[in-house]
Design a protein around this motif. Structure first.
Motif, PDB file in Angstrom:
ATOM      1  N   SER A 169       0.812  -1.135   0.045  1.00  0.00           N
ATOM      2  CA  SER A 169       0.015   0.156  -0.118  1.00  0.00           C
ATOM      3  C   SER A 169       0.896   1.403   0.032  1.00  0.00           C
ATOM      4  CB  SER A 169      -1.002   0.151   1.113  1.00  0.00           C
ATOM      5  OG  SER A 169      -0.056   0.257   2.567  1.00  0.00           O
ATOM      6  N   PRO A 170       0.217   2.465  -0.553  1.00  0.00           N
ATOM      7  CA  PRO A 170       1.046   3.678  -0.348  1.00  0.00           C
ATOM      8  C   PRO A 170       1.428   3.927   1.105  1.00  0.00           C
ATOM      9  CG  PRO A 170      -1.125   3.987  -1.558  1.00  0.00           C
ATOM     10  CD  PRO A 170      -0.974   2.642  -0.998  1.00  0.00           C
ATOM     11  N   GLU A 171       0.762   3.497   2.178  1.00  0.00           N
ATOM     12  CA  GLU A 171       1.178   3.880   3.509  1.00  0.00           C
ATOM     13  C   GLU A 171       2.500   2.977   3.726  1.00  0.00           C
ATOM     14  OE1 GLU A 171      -3.044   5.136   2.552  1.00  0.00           O
ATOM     15  OE2 GLU A 171      -2.224   3.097   2.414  1.00  0.00           O
ATOM     16  N   GLN A 172       2.337   1.700   3.224  1.00  0.00           N
ATOM     17  CA  GLN A 172       3.428   0.893   3.941  1.00  0.00           C
ATOM     18  C   GLN A 172       4.690   1.436   2.965  1.00  0.00           C
ATOM     19  OE1 GLN A 172       1.384  -2.773   2.358  1.00  0.00           O
ATOM     20  NE2 GLN A 172       1.828  -3.646   4.185  1.00  0.00           N
ATOM     21  N   ILE A 173       4.573   1.850   1.698  1.00  0.00           N
ATOM     22  CA  ILE A 173       5.589   2.308   1.080  1.00  0.00           C
ATOM     23  C   ILE A 173       6.197   3.627   1.879  1.00  0.00           C
ATOM     24  CG2 ILE A 173       6.491   3.879  -0.821  1.00  0.00           C
ATOM     25  CD1 ILE A 173       4.458   2.001  -2.602  1.00  0.00           C
ATOM     26  N   ALA A 174       5.445   4.626   2.411  1.00  0.00           N
ATOM     27  CA  ALA A 174       6.009   5.741   3.015  1.00  0.00           C
ATOM     28  C   ALA A 174       6.509   5.269   4.255  1.00  0.00           C
ATOM     29  CB  ALA A 174       4.595   6.461   3.307  1.00  0.00           C
ATOM     30  N   ARG A 175       6.004   4.110   5.159  1.00  0.00           N
ATOM     31  CA  ARG A 175       6.459   3.899   6.341  1.00  0.00           C
ATOM     32  C   ARG A 175       7.983   3.333   6.041  1.00  0.00           C
ATOM     33  NH1 ARG A 175       2.939   0.264   7.972  1.00  0.00           N
ATOM     34  NH2 ARG A 175       4.419  -1.962   7.423  1.00  0.00           N
ATOM     35  N   ARG A 229       9.267  12.295  -2.389  1.00  0.00           N
ATOM     36  CA  ARG A 229       9.790  12.164  -3.481  1.00  0.00           C
ATOM     37  C   ARG A 229      10.124  10.516  -4.083  1.00  0.00           C
ATOM     38  NH1 ARG A 229      11.793  15.310  -7.847  1.00  0.00           N
ATOM     39  NH2 ARG A 229      13.520  14.346  -9.210  1.00  0.00           N
ATOM     40  N   ILE A 230      10.902  10.078  -2.697  1.00  0.00           N
ATOM     41  CA  ILE A 230      11.149   8.889  -2.850  1.00  0.00           C
ATOM     42  C   ILE A 230       9.930   7.743  -2.967  1.00  0.00           C
ATOM     43  CG2 ILE A 230      12.569   7.002  -2.002  1.00  0.00           C
ATOM     44  CD1 ILE A 230      14.095   9.167  -3.643  1.00  0.00           C
ATOM     45  N   ALA A 231       8.999   8.145  -2.098  1.00  0.00           N
ATOM     46  CA  ALA A 231       7.775   7.439  -1.909  1.00  0.00           C
ATOM     47  C   ALA A 231       7.133   7.566  -3.266  1.00  0.00           C
ATOM     48  CB  ALA A 231       7.110   7.725  -0.731  1.00  0.00           C
ATOM     49  N   ALA A 232       7.199   8.705  -3.847  1.00  0.00           N
ATOM     50  CA  ALA A 232       6.509   8.736  -5.179  1.00  0.00           C
ATOM     51  C   ALA A 232       7.124   7.810  -6.366  1.00  0.00           C
ATOM     52  CB  ALA A 232       6.405  10.183  -5.508  1.00  0.00           C
ATOM     53  N   PHE A 233       8.441   7.998  -6.151  1.00  0.00           N
ATOM     54  CA  PHE A 233       9.135   7.024  -6.976  1.00  0.00           C
ATOM     55  C   PHE A 233       8.706   5.400  -7.011  1.00  0.00           C
ATOM     56  CE2 PHE A 233      12.651   4.073  -7.313  1.00  0.00           C
ATOM     57  CZ  PHE A 233      12.888   3.811  -8.679  1.00  0.00           C
ATOM     58  N   SER A 246       5.474   4.986  -7.982  1.00  0.00           N
ATOM     59  CA  SER A 246       5.263   4.863  -9.548  1.00  0.00           C
ATOM     60  C   SER A 246       5.870   3.367 -10.152  1.00  0.00           C
ATOM     61  CB  SER A 246       6.059   5.924  -9.996  1.00  0.00           C
ATOM     62  OG  SER A 246       6.180   5.553 -11.514  1.00  0.00           O
ATOM     63  N   ALA A 247       7.089   2.833  -9.265  1.00  0.00           N
ATOM     64  CA  ALA A 247       7.609   1.645  -9.875  1.00  0.00           C
ATOM     65  C   ALA A 247       6.841   0.475  -9.456  1.00  0.00           C
ATOM     66  CB  ALA A 247       9.074   1.722  -9.313  1.00  0.00           C
ATOM     67  N   ILE A 248       6.174   0.548  -8.398  1.00  0.00           N
ATOM     68  CA  ILE A 248       5.446  -0.513  -7.788  1.00  0.00           C
ATOM     69  C   ILE A 248       3.948  -0.790  -8.279  1.00  0.00           C
ATOM     70  CG2 ILE A 248       4.802  -1.710  -5.894  1.00  0.00           C
ATOM     71  CD1 ILE A 248       7.370  -0.999  -4.429  1.00  0.00           C
ATOM     72  N   LEU A 249       3.477   0.578  -8.025  1.00  0.00           N
ATOM     73  CA  LEU A 249       1.892   0.471  -8.016  1.00  0.00           C
ATOM     74  C   LEU A 249       1.349   1.374  -9.447  1.00  0.00           C
ATOM     75  CD1 LEU A 249       1.061   2.062  -4.483  1.00  0.00           C
ATOM     76  CD2 LEU A 249       1.214  -0.400  -5.236  1.00  0.00           C
ATOM     77  N   GLY A 250       2.518   1.889  -9.995  1.00  0.00           N
ATOM     78  CA  GLY A 250       1.993   2.096 -11.493  1.00  0.00           C
ATOM     79  C   GLY A 250       1.630   3.557 -11.394  1.00  0.00           C
ATOM     80  N   ARG A 251       1.504   4.242 -10.288  1.00  0.00           N
ATOM     81  CA  ARG A 251       0.988   5.534 -10.144  1.00  0.00           C
ATOM     82  C   ARG A 251       1.733   6.831 -10.926  1.00  0.00           C
ATOM     83  NH1 ARG A 251      -1.440   6.126  -4.152  1.00  0.00           N
ATOM     84  NH2 ARG A 251      -3.239   4.646  -4.232  1.00  0.00           N
ATOM     85  N   PRO A 252       1.111   7.760 -11.401  1.00  0.00           N
ATOM     86  CA  PRO A 252       1.784   8.724 -11.915  1.00  0.00           C
ATOM     87  C   PRO A 252       2.260   9.671 -10.572  1.00  0.00           C
ATOM     88  CG  PRO A 252      -0.430   9.097 -12.136  1.00  0.00           C
ATOM     89  CD  PRO A 252      -0.136   7.773 -11.555  1.00  0.00           C
ATOM     90  N   GLY A 253       3.205  10.580 -10.925  1.00  0.00           N
ATOM     91  CA  GLY A 253       3.658  11.671  -9.937  1.00  0.00           C
ATOM     92  C   GLY A 253       4.992  11.761  -9.800  1.00  0.00           C
ATOM     93  N   GLU A 303       9.549  -4.314   8.044  1.00  0.00           N
ATOM     94  CA  GLU A 303       8.242  -3.702   8.073  1.00  0.00           C
ATOM     95  C   GLU A 303       7.225  -4.334   7.133  1.00  0.00           C
ATOM     96  OE1 GLU A 303       7.601  -0.895   9.361  1.00  0.00           O
ATOM     97  OE2 GLU A 303       9.481  -0.514  10.335  1.00  0.00           O
ATOM     98  N   LEU A 304       7.760  -5.413   6.497  1.00  0.00           N
ATOM     99  CA  LEU A 304       6.641  -6.041   5.625  1.00  0.00           C
ATOM    100  C   LEU A 304       6.512  -7.468   5.721  1.00  0.00           C
ATOM    101  CD1 LEU A 304       7.900  -4.207   2.269  1.00  0.00           C
ATOM    102  CD2 LEU A 304       5.776  -3.534   3.804  1.00  0.00           C
ATOM    103  N   PRO A 305       5.315  -8.076   5.260  1.00  0.00           N
ATOM    104  CA  PRO A 305       5.472  -9.490   5.081  1.00  0.00           C
ATOM    105  C   PRO A 305       6.424 -10.082   4.239  1.00  0.00           C
ATOM    106  CG  PRO A 305       3.190  -8.541   4.530  1.00  0.00           C
ATOM    107  CD  PRO A 305       4.228  -7.350   4.822  1.00  0.00           C
ATOM    108  N   PRO A 306       7.224 -11.561   4.447  1.00  0.00           N
ATOM    109  CA  PRO A 306       8.323 -11.856   3.928  1.00  0.00           C
ATOM    110  C   PRO A 306       8.255 -11.895   2.456  1.00  0.00           C
ATOM    111  CG  PRO A 306       7.685 -13.234   5.621  1.00  0.00           C
ATOM    112  CD  PRO A 306       6.630 -12.279   5.803  1.00  0.00           C
TER     113      PRO A 306
END
Length: 133
Positions: free
Chosen positions: A9-15, A47-51, A54-61, A95-98
């Motif tokens: 999720s975006p929240e996991q990415i930010a964390r 900026r890195i979370a946006a990267f 984009s790379a994982i979720l395909g989101r623009p930004g 921070e994440l499941p294996p």
């Protein structure tokens, strides 16, 4: 929106990004290099979370050229990528499941190889001869 490459999720990415940069700032070798280039940590982390979104979720930004930025940073050296990725892997595992951590790590290592190649290219002449000056 395209299917996510990794179930995160975006929240996991930010964390992950926030925790990773806590570690970077404390690292004796990497911290000073980052500090020389990053003057606004919240903006950098966004900026890195946006990267990653984009790379994982395909989101623009995300807009930018990571290879050019790392190549042009004269104090980033090829040998810095191993400890950098080790800190990132440690953060992912905590921070994440294996399965998610492993998939994101594989992507990060592919990107890391590209960034390292850009930095290595900056430091060599044709034929792989090292630039000494």
């Amino acid at each position: 929106m395209p299917e996510p490459r990794i179930e995160v999720s975006p929240e996991q990415i930010a964390r992950v990004v926030a925790r990773f940069y806590e570690r970077i700032r404390a690292h004796p070798g990497l911290g000073p290099v980052f500090a020389a280039h990053v003057t606004d940590w919240p903006a950098h982390e966004a900026r890195i979370a946006a990267f990653w979104e984009s790379a994982i979720l395909g989101r623009p930004g995300y807009r930018g050229s990571p290879v050019r930025l790392h190549r042009d940073a004269r104090d980033v050296r090829p040998g810095m990528f191993a400890p950098w990725l080790a800190l990132f892997d440690m953060t992912l595992r905590e921070e994440l499941p294996p399965e998610t951590a492993a998939a994101w790590s594989a992507l990060a290592h592919r990107i890391g190889r590209t960034l390292r190649a850009g930095v290595t290219e900056r430091e060599t002449l044709p034929g792989g001869i090292p630039k000494l000056l």
